[in-house]
Write a protein that holds these residues in place. Structure first.
Motif, PDB file in Angstrom:
ATOM      1  N   HIS A  46       6.764  -3.393   4.427  1.00 30.37           N
ATOM      2  CA  HIS A  46       6.551  -2.081   4.412  1.00 30.37           C
ATOM      3  C   HIS A  46       7.733  -1.348   5.473  1.00 30.37           C
ATOM      4  O   HIS A  46       8.181  -2.167   6.142  1.00 30.37           O
ATOM      5  CB  HIS A  46       5.112  -1.818   4.956  1.00 30.37           C
ATOM      6  CG  HIS A  46       4.223  -2.087   3.989  1.00 30.37           C
ATOM      7  ND1 HIS A  46       3.573  -3.476   3.786  1.00 30.37           N
ATOM      8  CD2 HIS A  46       3.348  -1.166   3.240  1.00 30.37           C
ATOM      9  CE1 HIS A  46       2.743  -3.396   2.935  1.00 30.37           C
ATOM     10  NE2 HIS A  46       2.542  -2.110   2.684  1.00 30.37           N
ATOM     11  N   TYR A  47       7.569  -0.108   5.374  1.00 26.74           N
ATOM     12  CA  TYR A  47       8.533   0.661   5.984  1.00 26.74           C
ATOM     13  C   TYR A  47       8.385   0.388   7.644  1.00 26.74           C
ATOM     14  O   TYR A  47       9.096   0.461   8.627  1.00 26.74           O
ATOM     15  CB  TYR A  47       8.528   2.250   5.881  1.00 26.74           C
ATOM     16  CG  TYR A  47       8.863   2.764   4.545  1.00 26.74           C
ATOM     17  CD1 TYR A  47      10.342   2.572   4.163  1.00 26.74           C
ATOM     18  CD2 TYR A  47       8.211   3.655   3.686  1.00 26.74           C
ATOM     19  CE1 TYR A  47      10.653   2.762   2.903  1.00 26.74           C
ATOM     20  CE2 TYR A  47       8.419   4.001   2.834  1.00 26.74           C
ATOM     21  CZ  TYR A  47       9.668   3.777   2.084  1.00 26.74           C
ATOM     22  OH  TYR A  47      10.023   4.132   0.951  1.00 26.74           O
ATOM     23  N   ASN A  48       7.188   0.075   8.000  1.00 23.36           N
ATOM     24  CA  ASN A  48       6.557  -0.030   9.382  1.00 23.36           C
ATOM     25  C   ASN A  48       6.803  -1.310   9.886  1.00 23.36           C
ATOM     26  O   ASN A  48       6.144  -1.593  10.980  1.00 23.36           O
ATOM     27  CB  ASN A  48       5.267   0.490   9.584  1.00 23.36           C
ATOM     28  CG  ASN A  48       4.845   0.828  10.795  1.00 23.36           C
ATOM     29  OD1 ASN A  48       5.654   0.974  11.844  1.00 23.36           O
ATOM     30  ND2 ASN A  48       3.605   0.813  11.421  1.00 23.36           N
TER      31      ASN A  48
ATOM     32  N   ASN B 231      -0.310   1.993   8.570  1.00 22.82           N
ATOM     33  CA  ASN B 231       0.608   2.521   7.301  1.00 22.82           C
ATOM     34  C   ASN B 231       1.067   1.223   6.789  1.00 22.82           C
ATOM     35  O   ASN B 231       2.252   1.335   6.527  1.00 22.82           O
ATOM     36  CB  ASN B 231       1.726   3.462   7.813  1.00 22.82           C
ATOM     37  CG  ASN B 231       1.041   4.838   8.462  1.00 22.82           C
ATOM     38  OD1 ASN B 231       0.052   5.058   8.134  1.00 22.82           O
ATOM     39  ND2 ASN B 231       1.958   5.289   9.605  1.00 22.82           N
ATOM     40  N   MET B 232       0.299   0.233   6.260  1.00 23.03           N
ATOM     41  CA  MET B 232       0.750  -0.760   5.581  1.00 23.03           C
ATOM     42  C   MET B 232      -0.392  -1.796   5.114  1.00 23.03           C
ATOM     43  O   MET B 232      -1.461  -1.681   5.313  1.00 23.03           O
ATOM     44  CB  MET B 232       1.499  -1.637   6.229  1.00 23.03           C
ATOM     45  CG  MET B 232       1.116  -2.294   7.673  1.00 23.03           C
ATOM     46  SD  MET B 232       2.114  -3.439   8.724  1.00 23.03           S
ATOM     47  CE  MET B 232       3.712  -2.697   8.946  1.00 23.03           C
TER      48      MET B 232
ATOM     49  N   ARG C 141       0.868  -1.308  -0.112  1.00 26.56           N
ATOM     50  CA  ARG C 141       0.100   0.001  -0.051  1.00 26.56           C
ATOM     51  C   ARG C 141       0.851   1.233  -0.016  1.00 26.56           C
ATOM     52  O   ARG C 141       1.698   1.374   0.911  1.00 26.56           O
ATOM     53  CB  ARG C 141      -1.088   0.028   1.134  1.00 26.56           C
ATOM     54  CG  ARG C 141      -2.000   1.011   1.201  1.00 26.56           C
ATOM     55  CD  ARG C 141      -2.884   0.737  -0.008  1.00 26.56           C
ATOM     56  NE  ARG C 141      -4.212   1.665   0.030  1.00 26.56           N
ATOM     57  CZ  ARG C 141      -5.277   1.580   0.491  1.00 26.56           C
ATOM     58  NH1 ARG C 141      -5.510   0.233   0.940  1.00 26.56           N
ATOM     59  NH2 ARG C 141      -6.257   2.364   0.270  1.00 26.56           N
TER      60      ARG C 141
ATOM     61  N   ASN D 163      -4.546  -1.466   6.198  1.00 35.30           N
ATOM     62  CA  ASN D 163      -5.004  -1.602   4.752  1.00 35.30           C
ATOM     63  C   ASN D 163      -4.896  -2.857   4.378  1.00 35.30           C
ATOM     64  O   ASN D 163      -4.686  -2.955   3.064  1.00 35.30           O
ATOM     65  CB  ASN D 163      -4.469  -0.253   3.991  1.00 35.30           C
ATOM     66  CG  ASN D 163      -4.772   0.968   4.632  1.00 35.30           C
ATOM     67  OD1 ASN D 163      -3.937   1.489   5.592  1.00 35.30           O
ATOM     68  ND2 ASN D 163      -5.893   1.676   4.236  1.00 35.30           N
TER      69      ASN D 163
ATOM     70  N   TRP E  42       3.679   3.625   1.613  1.00 34.33           N
ATOM     71  CA  TRP E  42       4.465   3.112   2.758  1.00 34.33           C
ATOM     72  C   TRP E  42       5.157   2.083   2.592  1.00 34.33           C
ATOM     73  O   TRP E  42       5.582   1.158   3.385  1.00 34.33           O
ATOM     74  CB  TRP E  42       3.131   2.717   3.768  1.00 34.33           C
ATOM     75  CG  TRP E  42       2.198   4.013   4.215  1.00 34.33           C
ATOM     76  CD1 TRP E  42       2.674   5.165   4.438  1.00 34.33           C
ATOM     77  CD2 TRP E  42       0.970   3.696   4.269  1.00 34.33           C
ATOM     78  NE1 TRP E  42       1.574   5.844   4.593  1.00 34.33           N
ATOM     79  CE2 TRP E  42       0.401   5.056   4.627  1.00 34.33           C
ATOM     80  CE3 TRP E  42       0.035   2.744   4.088  1.00 34.33           C
ATOM     81  CZ2 TRP E  42      -0.887   5.251   4.904  1.00 34.33           C
ATOM     82  CZ3 TRP E  42      -1.166   2.888   4.289  1.00 34.33           C
ATOM     83  CH2 TRP E  42      -1.856   4.196   4.710  1.00 34.33           C
ATOM     84  N   PHE E  43       5.919   2.048   1.406  1.00 26.72           N
ATOM     85  CA  PHE E  43       6.612   0.951   0.967  1.00 26.72           C
ATOM     86  C   PHE E  43       7.906   1.696   0.145  1.00 26.72           C
ATOM     87  O   PHE E  43       7.613   2.634  -0.488  1.00 26.72           O
ATOM     88  CB  PHE E  43       6.346  -0.268   0.462  1.00 26.72           C
ATOM     89  CG  PHE E  43       5.638  -0.099  -1.033  1.00 26.72           C
ATOM     90  CD1 PHE E  43       6.235  -0.253  -2.062  1.00 26.72           C
ATOM     91  CD2 PHE E  43       4.181   0.227  -1.137  1.00 26.72           C
ATOM     92  CE1 PHE E  43       5.693  -0.148  -3.487  1.00 26.72           C
ATOM     93  CE2 PHE E  43       3.811   0.681  -2.305  1.00 26.72           C
ATOM     94  CZ  PHE E  43       4.370   0.291  -3.584  1.00 26.72           C
ATOM     95  N   ASP E  44       9.064   1.086   0.083  1.00 29.98           N
ATOM     96  CA  ASP E  44      10.170   1.397  -0.718  1.00 29.98           C
ATOM     97  C   ASP E  44       9.767   0.849  -1.947  1.00 29.98           C
ATOM     98  O   ASP E  44       9.699  -0.245  -2.270  1.00 29.98           O
ATOM     99  CB  ASP E  44      11.615   0.827  -0.319  1.00 29.98           C
ATOM    100  CG  ASP E  44      12.478   1.000  -1.096  1.00 29.98           C
ATOM    101  OD1 ASP E  44      12.413   1.788  -2.321  1.00 29.98           O
ATOM    102  OD2 ASP E  44      13.749   0.768  -0.691  1.00 29.98           O
TER     103      ASP E  44
END
Length: 371
Positions: free
Chosen positions: A350-352, A342-343, A255, A302, A258-260
């Motif tokens: 994800h970053y989180n 946030n994922m 999503r 999400n 929220w990701f590289d």
């Protein structure tokens, strides 16, 4: 062979074990195994059609499936492990659809996305494995053989080997925590319902028991034969399906923002196929589990297949979609549902991700399941 890798000094042992398994599988003679990419698209269209219950409509009976199967495993321990005293607290990790055991130990960005690395840093030992039908474990007929029940039998037998000390190289553990992702969480939940005493704690990530959204996953994969993707045609026969491209990977598992974005290339290179038998049996879950230990459900805010893209949207019926799992564990001494912000569905991408890992470690220790 023991090797050290990653940020933390670790000792890892890769081993393929042989299991004699037997399971009661569904026979789905009312639906044809897709043989081409076009067939794969039609399979997705049919099984995600409004009002069509694929499992119910295609099922014609049941049969016992038995045989010898290979299970590819990786056991990791912190390098500082004391060889004396009580056994380790071991986490058995079951991955979801589209991946193999690499999901738990991503090398991307110097292991910053590795759940294994994080668990080891907290003193846990881990045992990950390729589910039947994927990676280096045994592959089989994709419709009536490689299904939930057979894979569940493998997880149960693997756990018993560890529990009784017969798995080579692992000391009899003080306690066992089962951790799943997505379809791996479905199997972990099923395991707890079938064998309530086989585990000491459950961590179910990317999970809920509201399966009404799963058609989004089926429809959105842009599925093709594994032989048409980056998978070997001789390795996976027709009926093993893979996402067609990185766009499909993103839709199912990620999503933005929220990701590289570069992680999509990594995912494309390590992705693994799923079987039509898995898609037809994923929703066949028991209503309740008599498991008495602590249970954590940790699902992304999400998540697509288990929350329809919004885990807080319950239509006014509760706190969150994953919170609905609580009623299925009436005897759990400690249940908690966490929505990780946030994922999307692929939590570890994800970053989180580290935030999710920290939450799991903190919850386990607070629940008396620390190493």
């Amino acid at each position: 062979m023991l090797i050290a890798q990653g940020i933390l000094a670790r000792r890892c042992q890769n081993r393929t074990i042989e299991l004699l398994l037997s399971a009661r599988n569904g026979i789905f003679d009312n639906i044809t195994t897709p043989m081409t990419d076009e067939d794969a698209t039609e399979f997705a269209l049919v099984t995600s059609s409004q009002g069509y219950n694929a499992t119910e409509q295609a099922l014609t009976g049941e049969a016992t499936v038995s045989g010898r199967y290979r299970l590819s495993t990786e056991y990791c321990a912190p390098n500082s492990t004391n060889s004396t005293g009580q056994g380790p607290v071991l986490q058995i990790l079951t991955h979801g659809l589209g991946y193999d055991k690499q999901y738990w130990d991503f090398t991307y960005h110097n292991y910053n996305y590795s759940y294994v690395e994080h668990a080891l840093s907290h003193g846990y030992h881990t045992l990950s494995y390729d589910r039947l039908g994927t990676g280096n474990s045994s592959h089989g007929e994709p419709k009536n053989e490689i299904q939930t029940n057979l894979e569940l039998a493998a997880l149960a037998q693997l756990t018993r080997m560890v529990r009784n000390g017969s798995y080579p190289g692992i000391r009899r553990p003080k306690s066992i925590i089962h951790v799943g992702h997505s379809y791996g969480s479905v199997q972990t939940y099923d395991l707890s319902a079938m064998y309530p005493d086989i585990s000491d704690a459950l961590v179910l990530t990317a999970f809920s028991l509201n399966l009404s959204f799963f058609d989004l996953f089926t429809a959105g994969g842009n599925w093709q034969q594994a032989s048409s993707s980056n998978q070997s045609s001789s390795y996976y026969p027709p009926g093993y399906l893979a996402t067609a491209d990185a766009d499909a990977d993103q839709y199912l598992f990620l999503r933005a923002p929220w990701f590289d974005p570069n992680i999509l290339t990594y995912v494309e290179n390590i992705k693994k196929p799923i079987t039509v038998g898995e898609l037809l049996t994923i929703a066949s879950v028991p209503t309740t589990s008599d498991f008495k230990g602590p249970v954590l459900v940790l699902t992304a805010s999400n998540d697509l297949p288990f929350c329809g893209g919004d885990c807080y949207n319950t239509g006014g019926s509760g706190e969150s979609v994953p919170e609905g799992v609580k009623k299925s564990f009436p005897n759990s001494k400690a249940f908690h549902a966490q929505i990780q912000p946030n994922m999307g569905h692929g939590i570890n991408l994800h970053y989180n991700a580290s935030g999710a890992y920290n939450y799991i470690a903190t919850w386990l220790k607070a629940s008396g399941m620390g190493p």
